[in-house]
Scaffold this motif. Structure first.
Motif, short mmCIF file in Angstrom:
data_model
loop_
_atom_site.label_atom_id
_atom_site.label_comp_id
_atom_site.label_asym_id
_atom_site.label_seq_id
_atom_site.Cartn_x
_atom_site.Cartn_y
_atom_site.Cartn_z
N LEU A 1 40.31 42.44 48.60
CA LEU A 1 41.39 41.45 48.56
C LEU A 1 40.83 40.15 48.01
CD1 LEU A 1 44.27 40.61 49.23
CD2 LEU A 1 43.47 40.05 51.53
N MET A 2 41.42 39.69 46.90
CA MET A 2 41.00 38.44 46.26
C MET A 2 41.87 37.31 46.79
SD MET A 2 39.37 36.72 43.79
CE MET A 2 39.01 37.76 42.40
N LEU A 3 41.25 36.33 47.42
CA LEU A 3 41.95 35.16 47.91
C LEU A 3 41.33 33.93 47.27
CD1 LEU A 3 42.11 36.02 51.70
CD2 LEU A 3 43.90 36.30 50.01
N ILE B 1 35.44 47.37 38.35
CA ILE B 1 36.50 46.72 39.11
C ILE B 1 37.82 47.07 38.44
CG2 ILE B 1 37.43 44.53 39.97
CD1 ILE B 1 34.59 45.15 41.00
N TYR B 2 38.83 47.46 39.24
CA TYR B 2 40.15 47.85 38.73
C TYR B 2 41.24 47.01 39.38
CZ TYR B 2 37.81 52.06 37.05
OH TYR B 2 36.97 52.94 36.41
N ASP B 3 42.31 46.76 38.64
CA ASP B 3 43.48 46.10 39.23
C ASP B 3 44.38 47.16 39.88
OD1 ASP B 3 44.95 47.29 37.15
OD2 ASP B 3 45.16 45.42 36.02
N VAL B 4 45.49 46.74 40.47
CA VAL B 4 46.38 47.67 41.18
C VAL B 4 47.07 48.65 40.23
CG1 VAL B 4 46.77 46.22 43.19
CG2 VAL B 4 48.28 46.03 41.23
N LEU B 5 47.08 48.36 38.94
CA LEU B 5 47.66 49.28 37.97
C LEU B 5 46.66 50.32 37.50
CD1 LEU B 5 49.65 46.69 35.82
CD2 LEU B 5 50.51 48.17 37.66
N GLY B 6 45.43 50.23 37.99
CA GLY B 6 44.40 51.19 37.63
C GLY B 6 43.66 50.85 36.34
N GLN B 7 43.85 49.65 35.83
CA GLN B 7 43.18 49.23 34.61
C GLN B 7 41.85 48.57 34.97
OE1 GLN B 7 45.86 46.74 32.41
NE2 GLN B 7 47.30 48.40 32.04
N ALA B 8 40.79 48.99 34.28
CA ALA B 8 39.48 48.38 34.52
C ALA B 8 39.51 46.94 34.04
CB ALA B 8 38.40 49.16 33.79
N VAL B 9 39.11 46.01 34.91
CA VAL B 9 39.08 44.60 34.53
C VAL B 9 37.65 44.11 34.29
CG1 VAL B 9 41.27 44.02 35.63
CG2 VAL B 9 39.16 43.82 36.94
N ALA C 1 43.40 36.77 39.10
CA ALA C 1 44.45 36.28 40.00
C ALA C 1 44.21 36.80 41.42
CB ALA C 1 45.81 36.75 39.51
N SER C 2 44.74 36.09 42.40
CA SER C 2 44.68 36.58 43.78
C SER C 2 45.44 37.90 43.86
CB SER C 2 45.32 35.57 44.73
OG SER C 2 44.57 34.39 44.80
N GLY C 3 44.98 38.78 44.72
CA GLY C 3 45.65 40.07 44.89
C GLY C 3 44.67 41.16 45.29
N VAL C 4 45.13 42.38 45.21
CA VAL C 4 44.35 43.56 45.59
C VAL C 4 43.64 44.11 44.36
CG1 VAL C 4 44.46 45.90 46.54
CG2 VAL C 4 45.90 44.09 47.50
N TYR C 5 42.38 44.44 44.53
CA TYR C 5 41.57 45.07 43.49
C TYR C 5 40.80 46.22 44.12
CZ TYR C 5 42.64 41.05 40.62
OH TYR C 5 43.32 40.10 39.90
N PHE C 6 40.30 47.10 43.28
CA PHE C 6 39.51 48.23 43.74
C PHE C 6 38.20 48.24 42.97
CE2 PHE C 6 43.92 49.22 44.31
CZ PHE C 6 43.97 49.74 45.59
#
Length: 80
Positions: A77-79, A26-34, A57-62
């Protein structure tokens, strides 16, 4: 098939057609693996991985699934 919703838990499903090394991250929008959900050799078959994103946090992830030479990246999309 891979599900594309994350609210805040989801099941990601995938099928492996031949034995290979699989990573699912799983990655955040900055491309960092979470989080790394899978990092192992897997046999032929269908798999399900549950992801609980309640600490994020809520937001977009990949998420990116790499199985041998096959790479799939999908947006979630995390809601909360």
């Amino acid at each position: 098939m891979i599900s594309d919703r994350l609210n805040p838990t989801t099941v990601i499903e995938y099928t492996i057609p031949k034995e290979t090394h699989v990573t699912l991250k799983i990655y955040d929008v900055l491309g960092q693996a979470v989080e790394t959900l899978v990092n192992e050799d897997e046999n032929v078959g269908r798999y399900q991985v549950q992801f609980n994103g309640s600490r994020l946090a809520s937001g977009v992830y990949f998420y990116r699934l790499v199985a041998g030479s096959h790479i799939i990246t999908k947006q979630m999309l995390m809601l909360k």
